[in-house]
Enzyme design. Structure first.
Site, PDB file in Angstrom:
ATOM      1  N   GLY A 121      34.410  39.049  34.263  1.00  0.00           N
ATOM      2  CA  GLY A 121      35.105  39.697  35.367  1.00  0.00           C
ATOM      3  C   GLY A 121      36.594  39.395  35.368  1.00  0.00           C
ATOM      4  N   SER A 122      36.957  38.160  35.076  1.00  0.00           N
ATOM      5  CA  SER A 122      38.375  37.784  35.127  1.00  0.00           C
ATOM      6  C   SER A 122      39.183  38.597  34.122  1.00  0.00           C
ATOM      7  CB  SER A 122      38.542  36.288  34.830  1.00  0.00           C
ATOM      8  OG  SER A 122      37.842  35.519  35.775  1.00  0.00           O
ATOM      9  N   ASN A 154      33.778  37.749  47.597  1.00  0.00           N
ATOM     10  CA  ASN A 154      32.898  36.742  47.008  1.00  0.00           C
ATOM     11  C   ASN A 154      32.622  35.560  47.932  1.00  0.00           C
ATOM     12  OD1 ASN A 154      35.749  36.653  46.204  1.00  0.00           O
ATOM     13  ND2 ASN A 154      35.239  34.677  45.324  1.00  0.00           N
ATOM     14  N   GLN A 189      31.084  41.218  42.700  1.00  0.00           N
ATOM     15  CA  GLN A 189      30.021  40.786  43.624  1.00  0.00           C
ATOM     16  C   GLN A 189      29.124  41.946  44.054  1.00  0.00           C
ATOM     17  OE1 GLN A 189      29.124  37.735  44.736  1.00  0.00           O
ATOM     18  NE2 GLN A 189      30.727  36.714  43.584  1.00  0.00           N
ATOM     19  N   SER A 197      30.788  41.690  36.059  1.00  0.00           N
ATOM     20  CA  SER A 197      30.489  40.506  35.264  1.00  0.00           C
ATOM     21  C   SER A 197      28.980  40.260  35.239  1.00  0.00           C
ATOM     22  CB  SER A 197      31.205  39.296  35.871  1.00  0.00           C
ATOM     23  OG  SER A 197      30.846  38.135  35.181  1.00  0.00           O
ATOM     24  N   HIS A 230      27.030  37.661  34.622  1.00  0.00           N
ATOM     25  CA  HIS A 230      26.348  36.473  35.161  1.00  0.00           C
ATOM     26  C   HIS A 230      26.213  36.489  36.678  1.00  0.00           C
ATOM     27  CE1 HIS A 230      29.693  33.752  36.662  1.00  0.00           C
ATOM     28  NE2 HIS A 230      30.408  34.616  35.974  1.00  0.00           N
ATOM     29  N   THR A 290      35.315  40.272  17.318  1.00  0.00           N
ATOM     30  CA  THR A 290      33.931  40.673  17.053  1.00  0.00           C
ATOM     31  C   THR A 290      33.146  40.692  18.357  1.00  0.00           C
ATOM     32  OG1 THR A 290      34.077  39.723  14.874  1.00  0.00           O
ATOM     33  CG2 THR A 290      31.854  40.096  15.728  1.00  0.00           C
ATOM     34  N   CYS A 317      35.594  28.845  42.223  1.00  0.00           N
ATOM     35  CA  CYS A 317      36.892  28.799  41.552  1.00  0.00           C
ATOM     36  C   CYS A 317      37.896  27.969  42.326  1.00  0.00           C
ATOM     37  CB  CYS A 317      37.431  30.212  41.378  1.00  0.00           C
ATOM     38  SG  CYS A 317      36.132  31.378  41.019  1.00  0.00           S
TER      39      CYS A 317
END
Ligand SMILES: *Cc1c(COP(=O)(O)O)cnc(C)c1O
Length: 395
Positions: A70-71, A151, A179, A199, A201, A237, A324
């Site tokens: 996401g970042s 978030n 989110q 993202s 995860h 890659t 974070c």
């Protein structure tokens, strides 16, 4: 009892996502850029994942760029809009005061390059209106970036309406939907989104892989130079296994929404009701326009870090805000943005649910939080002052 309630920080991988990844670690380990069959099989996996992700979002496969998370997608979206704007002499961005740091820190960088940023206030419930966005747009605005759901406090923003405003005013619209994707319905076409970050995860996929959606005609600038992967927009890659896991997790999460949203919402409201019965506590964020799995509270007279450590001793794993910002002693910028005083913002607790959360876990958590809050208050000189009327209650 062990209760994991930090799903906004990261989630457990689903079985389907793990199974989808396994073949690309040994059997199909080729490099998608290789011309031999092993490479082409990996390439096919990559492209079928891209098509699947596009279907889940209402996008075209050619509009999907895989990133490291996401970042990176947030950085790439904002820097792309800035580069396009700069060419036309447009150096103004509209955002909100409570974005994720991946957005805010990228915007700070732009400010040091002479861009001007309007940070819209988010009010006590954590929201912005499409009218406020419309009023903030200027002749020189090159980007509006507003998160789909916060978030920390879980509020859901009126993204479709903001998208309509931006489309009408011909300003690029990016949303950090990290989110939201996999948790509420998202369709980039219906919501008139130009760029979107997600993202894996955060919806039971693997860490370290995400997506930038960029509408046809918007060519993302590359943050990483090298080979021609991702149509020349992101060298390196490809994370084939990660991408396969992301696609499987997204499909599962999207298909599960009709069942999981109402179930989670009921559990969430049970937790909110339980915690609300603790005196001098308050829910953060909008009670209704809220992510199905997000509960965020402030408890007066409590220090968030001590609360978390004690909860952990009872097996309850939560967070004080966002993963974070933990580790810094500053109160969360999100809680300050919704007007919580410093003292109150320090006593925050975020509990975020998953499809696996049970009613028993919720009830156990309410009991544990109640007793830990009582214990911490009993030890606090500040709390004694409040009891004796020497200091006012703020909640
Ligand atoms: C987690 C999160 C991010 C960062 O995503 P990563 O994949 O961890 O880099 C960005 N924005 C929001 C709203 C998030 O919750």
């Amino acid at each position: 009892m062990q209760v994991y309630l930090d799903n906004a920080a990261t989630t457990k991988m689903s079985r389907a996502a793990i199974e989808a990844m396994l073949p690309y670690f040994d059997g199909t380990y080729g490099n998608p850029s290789s011309l031999h069959s092993a490479g082409q099989r990996a390439k096919e996996a990559l492209e079928s994942a891209r098509a699947s992700v596009a279907r889940c979002l209402g996008a075209q496969p050619s509009e999907i760029y895989f990133t490291s998370g996401g970042s990176e997608a947030d950085n790439q979206a904002i820097l792309t809009a800035a580069a396009l704007g700069e060419k036309k002499g447009k150096k103004h961005v509209v955002t909100t005061a409570f974005e994720h740091h991946a957005v805010l820190h990228t915007l700070k960088k732009l400010e040091s390059r002479g861009f001007e940023v309007t940070y819209l206030p988010v009010g006590s419930l954590g929201n912005v209106t499409p009218e406020a966005v419309a009023d903030a747009i200027r002749e020189d605005t090159c980007l509006v970036t507003v998160m789909t759901a916060n978030n920390e406090i879980g509020s859901i923003l009126p993204i479709a309406e903001i998208g309509a405003v931006c489309r009408e005013r011909k300003v690029l619209f990016h949303t950090d939907a990290v989110q939201a994707v996999g948790h509420i319905p998202m369709n980039v076409t219906e919501m008139r989104i130009d760029m979107l970050s997600l993202s894996a995860h955060k919806f039971h996929g693997p860490k370290g892989v995400g997506v930038l959606f960029a509408r046809k005609g918007i060519l993302p600038i590359s943050l990483i130079e090298g080979g021609a992967q991702e149509r020349g927009r992101r060298a390196g890659t490809e994370n084939v296994a990660g991408v396969a896991g992301l696609a499987a997790a997204l499909k599962e999460a999207t298909e599960g929404l009709p069942v999981n949203m109402p179930r989670l919402t009921a559990l969430r409201d049970r937790l909110i009701a339980g915690l609300s019965s603790i005196p001098h506590s308050a829910l953060n964020g909008d009670p209704v326009r809220r992510l199905p799995g997000n509960v965020s509270f402030c408890f007066e007279g409590i220090e968030g870090e001590s609360l978390l450590l004690l909860l952990d001793e009872y097996g309850v794993e939560g967070s004080s805000g966002s993963a974070c910002t933990s580790g810094s002693l500053d109160p969360s910028h999100v809680l300050l943005a919704i007007g919580r005083p410093h003292e109150i913002a320090h006593g925050s607790l975020r509990l975020t649910l998953s499809d696996e959360t049970t009613e028993q876990e919720i009830d156990y958590t309410v009991d544990v939080v109640r007793s830990v809050v009582e214990r911490l208050r009993a030890m606090s000189p500040v709390w004694r002052d409040k009891l004796e009327g020497k200091r006012p209650y703020l909640l």
